[in-house]
Design an enzyme around this catalytic site. Structure first.
Site, PDB file in Angstrom:
ATOM      1  CG  ASP A 111      36.209  38.069  35.381  1.00  0.00           C
ATOM      2  OD1 ASP A 111      36.512  37.637  36.516  1.00  0.00           O
ATOM      3  OD2 ASP A 111      37.257  38.054  34.390  1.00  0.00           O
ATOM      4  CG  ASP A 113      37.669  43.360  35.921  1.00  0.00           C
ATOM      5  OD1 ASP A 113      36.930  44.009  35.735  1.00  0.00           O
ATOM      6  OD2 ASP A 113      38.292  43.696  37.519  1.00  0.00           O
TER       7      ASP A 113
END
Length: 317
Positions: A111, A113
């Site tokens: 991922d 963020d």
């Protein structure tokens, strides 16, 4: 040379649960004086090992500058995570099976963020455009899994409708901040011939520069795409991207696995959408990274919970 020290103070309720962290930046001037500047509340639970070094990526209107300025390192000092906060989870130490999968992964998907980067990109862009608080509330709901991701994405963008020029200005003035240790981890994975991917509900315009810094090919990015008109006006986002909807990260991992024939894939992230990637045909292992945001409902279901990328780096030996 002036230098800065980041100090975090926890706010707790009467029952002892942390409800927020107040951040102060203490800067020593050339004359030796100290000056403390309150930075505001960070909407999180506990912070484990806060990233001590950040790198800045300089991005021009179209792409990365040919001759970016030198990166600035910022050292942070925080109180260590209290033992009681860790004790409520039984997955902070990996099992033998988990370590076996981690060490033998053909591909690792990250991922972006609050994992690869310290910030939530859409929240930062919204704040720059004047709608930060309202958008951040939607982000928190989306990451907890309480509402469909596609609904949250559309709602957040509708609150500020960023133009192309606003996005370009944002990237120039607020380059992304990279989590401490992620560059070392990515390099070590690549040295082991493990392929690395970025899978994000964020936007390619903001993720491509991060990938370039980490040496991740653009074709290894699965993310959303902002759409603009001929005059730079905001039109929406590409709904054909798998990451534009709930379950999209799981779909992306499945597509990657099928296309490349990987036998073992690992997903690393902090949110409910990352957890979703662990399913048949998708990721074999989900590692929750709580070094930026600790989402308790997600962390509790992870195969392994870590607060520092060093834990992952050291176990690859």
């Amino acid at each position: 040379m002036p230098h800065a020290l980041l100090v975090l103070f926890k706010r707790t309720r009467s029952d002892g649960n942390t409800i927020g962290v107040r951040r102060f930046s203490q800067r020593r001037t050339e004359g030796g004086r100290k000056r403390s500047i309150q930075k505001g509340n960070i909407p999180t639970y506990e912070i484990g090992t806060f990233p001590r070094v950040t790198k800045r990526v300089f991005v021009g209107p179209v792409g990365i500058m040919n001759n970016p300025k030198s990166f600035n390192s910022i050292a942070g000092s925080v109180q260590p995570l209290e033992a009681s906060a860790v004790d409520c989870f039984d997955n902070t130490l990996p099992s033998k099976d988990v370590l076996e999968i981690w060490r033998n992964a053909d591909a690792v998907c990250f991922d972006v963020d609050s994992t690869v980067c310290l910030d939530e990109g859409i929240d930062e862009l919204a704040e720059y455009c004047g709608a930060g608080k309202a958008v951040a509330e939607w982000t928190a709901r989306a990451m907890s899994g309480s509402i469909p991701f596609e609904e949250a994405l559309a709602a957040r963008l509708s609150l500020f409708n960023p133009s192309l020029s606003q996005v370009q200005d944002f990237l120039e003035k607020r380059p992304p901040r990279i989590s401490s240790g992620i560059d070392t981890l990515v390099k070590k994975l690549k040295d082991k011939n493990t392929d690395v991917y970025l899978i994000s509900g964020g936007f390619r315009q903001m993720i491509n520069p991060v990938a370039a810094i980490l040496g991740i090919p653009l074709e290894n990015i699965y993310a959303n795409q902002l759409l603009f008109g001929s005059s730079g006006e905001f039109l929406g986002f590409d709904i054909k991207e798998p990451t534009s909807r709930s379950g999209g990260k799981a779909t992306a991992v499945q597509l990657i696995r099928k296309a490349q024939g990987y036998k073992c894939v690992v997903m690393i992230g902090d949110g409910a959408t990352d957890l979703e990637a662990r399913q048949p045909g998708g990721a074999d292992l989900f590692i929750c990274y709580g070094g930026v945001q600790l989402r308790e409902s997600v962390a509790a279901k992870a195969d392994w919970l870590v607060f520092n990328f060093k834990d992952l780096i050291n176990t690859l030996d």
